[in-house]
Design a protein around this motif. Structure first.
Motif, short mmCIF file in Angstrom:
data_model
loop_
_atom_site.label_atom_id
_atom_site.label_comp_id
_atom_site.label_asym_id
_atom_site.label_seq_id
_atom_site.Cartn_x
_atom_site.Cartn_y
_atom_site.Cartn_z
N LEU A 13 45.41 39.98 30.15
CA LEU A 13 45.33 38.69 30.84
C LEU A 13 43.87 38.28 31.04
O LEU A 13 43.50 37.12 30.78
N ILE A 14 43.03 39.23 31.46
CA ILE A 14 41.62 38.91 31.67
C ILE A 14 40.95 38.51 30.36
O ILE A 14 40.28 37.47 30.26
N VAL A 15 41.15 39.32 29.32
CA VAL A 15 40.54 39.03 28.03
C VAL A 15 41.11 37.75 27.44
O VAL A 15 40.38 36.92 26.88
N GLY A 16 42.43 37.56 27.57
CA GLY A 16 43.06 36.38 27.00
C GLY A 16 42.58 35.09 27.65
O GLY A 16 42.27 34.11 26.95
N ILE A 17 42.48 35.08 28.98
CA ILE A 17 42.01 33.88 29.67
C ILE A 17 40.56 33.59 29.30
O ILE A 17 40.18 32.44 29.03
N GLY A 191 38.97 33.52 17.03
CA GLY A 191 39.39 33.77 18.41
C GLY A 191 40.69 34.53 18.47
O GLY A 191 40.87 35.43 19.31
N ALA A 192 41.63 34.18 17.54
CA ALA A 192 42.90 34.91 17.50
C ALA A 192 42.66 36.38 17.12
O ALA A 192 43.27 37.29 17.70
N SER A 198 41.19 42.69 21.02
CA SER A 198 41.13 43.04 22.45
C SER A 198 42.44 43.66 22.91
O SER A 198 42.44 44.61 23.70
N ALA A 199 43.55 43.12 22.40
CA ALA A 199 44.86 43.69 22.77
C ALA A 199 44.97 45.12 22.25
O ALA A 199 45.47 46.02 22.96
#
Length: 476
Positions: A13-17, A191-192, A198-199
């Motif tokens: 969530l942190i990395v995604g936002i 970015g994807a 990151s995931a």
């Protein structure tokens, strides 16, 4: 929700936002950034063209002079250029020139000749000595397709301070739209990939953390159930510190409980022999016939031996039980183990008139502590000898069983009563020996069971058909 999933979702969530907002900023900044770069290029080109057109504007030949001819030939050229995967085959510039009043003298497309442009922002500001530029629809009423206009002043070649006209250089924004779209797609694609990477990092980090936490959890659960368990694997982080703290706490708590338990057990087991010794000692203080005196003296000696045996076996059992894991492990030849155990009880077997025979075991190996396995076999053989009749036989054998080795100690003694089969491995539980009626310390089979636990194996004791008992060790 499990801790591992919480850690992963929090990290993702942190990395995604963060990635979303960063990509959004980059994507939104691409279009204005590219257009600003294009405007800067138009400014340079407009000023160069204004200087080149000055002579024809002053002479009044701008519509059919050298400048107009050169520009017309330039617009007919094919650049044959490939700009970042996009072909460019035409010139997109449009040039309009007005006089000092803002009336159009020249239009490279021929559409605006004679019209008044003095109120257009690019011409209006340039005529007043300022930087003039504007963006207007390519087609009136269509705001989706616009054209950028940049103006430059035209000065009298003989009097640079005198303004004689304005040159406006125009370029449709659609000419750079493919580059903007490609840049935005590239940012989104990368970015994807960034979010995916990151995931993956989040999954690996979560798995790494949960592996350590899971080991601690299993360790704590085993300790809470009272199961002997090796300490957590050493780590150079906070999880390792926590594991060492838990192990230290466990040792202190178990040590205290262990001492209390064994003091109680030892006190209980010493009461009967001490009472017998005391009674015999009191009787020996009185005048007694010689046979009675010898009988009570032998009784004291026997009880002393029983106390010594109990203390020795209790200490050996305590040492084994205190270890949650095997301290020494080596490859052992089973045949040597069996032969050493048979030799250790040879004199006692001879005294009891019992034959000890070793069978099989050729080529078999086990992994473990040779001393502990030897002591376990000695205890089983001593039990078998104690319950075997004169002239009988005890067979010590081994064979492969699955991925392990099965070791049997078989005798033809009196066997185990049905009521005692479920209790023979309890600490201090013992049956009277047929020959003497005496009982042992009741710790031998408990010791064997603990040795098997440390080796990851098991021990069983059953009655044989035709009489006798069969003790079996299963060692990995």
């Amino acid at each position: 929700m499990r801790l591992g999933l919480k850690l992963f979702l929090g990290f993702f969530l942190i990395v995604g936002i963060a990635a979303f907002f960063v990509m959004r900023i980059f994507v939104n900044e691409v279009k204005p950034g590219v257009r600003q770069a294009m405007e800067a290029t138009l400014v340079d080109a407009a000023n160069v063209l204004a200087e080149m057109a000055a002579a024809d504007v002053k002479a009044g030949t701008i519509a059919h002079g050298r400048f107009a001819g050169d520009l017309a030939r330039a617009q007919q050229r094919d650049p044959k250029a490939m700009v970042w995967r996009f072909p460019k085959r035409t010139l997109d510039y449009r040039v309009t020139i007005t006089d000092a009043r803002g009336t159009v003298l020249y239009d490279s497309l021929g559409r605006e000749l004679g019209r008044d442009h003095s109120r257009w922002n690019d011409v209006y500001r340039t005529l007043r000595g300022e930087y003039g530029a504007r963006s207007s629809p390519e087609t009136p009423g269509d705001t989706t397709r616009t054209v950028m206009h940049v103006a430059a002043p035209i000065h009298d070649p003989a009097d640079p301070a005198r303004l004689i006209g304005v040159l406006t250089l125009s370029q449709p924004n659609r000419s750079i739209d493919p580059f903007i779209a490609a840049s935005q797609r590239a940012i989104i694609e990368r970015g994807a990939w960034l979010i995916g990477l990151s995931a993956l990092i989040g999954v690996l980090m979560t798995a790494w953390l949960m592996h350590g936490i899971g080991r601690l959890n299993r360790y704590a659960q085993a300790v809470s159930r009272g199961e002997p368990v090796p300490p957590p694997r050493p780590r150079r982080d906070e999880i390792g510190d926590l594991g060492r703290a838990l192990e230290t706490m466990r040792l202190k708590l178990e040590g205290k409980a262990y001492v209390e338990q064994y003091v109680q057990s030892l006190t209980h087991e010493m009461k009967s022999p001490l009472a017998a010794i005391r009674g015999a000692a009191e009787l020996l203080q009185e005048p007694l016939p010689e046979p009675d005196r010898l009988h009570f003296a032998r009784s004291i000696l026997g009880q002393q031996q029983r106390l010594t045996e109990t203390i020795d076996k209790l200490l050996a059992l305590a040492e084994v039980e205190q270890h949650g894991w095997l301290q020494t492990r080596e490859r052992l030849e089973v045949a040597q183990l069996l032969r050493a155990a048979a030799d250790a009880v040879a004199m006692r077997a001879q005294a009891a008139g019992v034959i000890v025979r070793v069978e099989g075991a050729a080529g078999l190996q086990v992994s473990g502590d040779g001393w502990l396995l030897g002591q376990a076999l000695n205890n089983l053989l001593e039990n078998a000898l104690a319950f075997s009749a004169d002239g009988s036989e005890v067979v010590l054998s081994a064979a492969r069983e699955g991925e392990g080795v099965r070791i049997d100690v078989a005798d033809r003694g009196s066997g185990v009563p049905d009521f005692a089969l479920a209790r023979v491995f309890e600490r201090f539980y013992s049956l009277a020996r047929p020959a003497s009626g005496q009982r042992s310390s009741g710790l031998g089979l408990s010791f064997v069971q603990e040795v098997m636990r440390l080796h990851g194996g098991c021990v069983s004791l059953v009655n044989r058909e035709g009489g006798g008992a069969l003790a079996t060790l299963r060692v990995p």
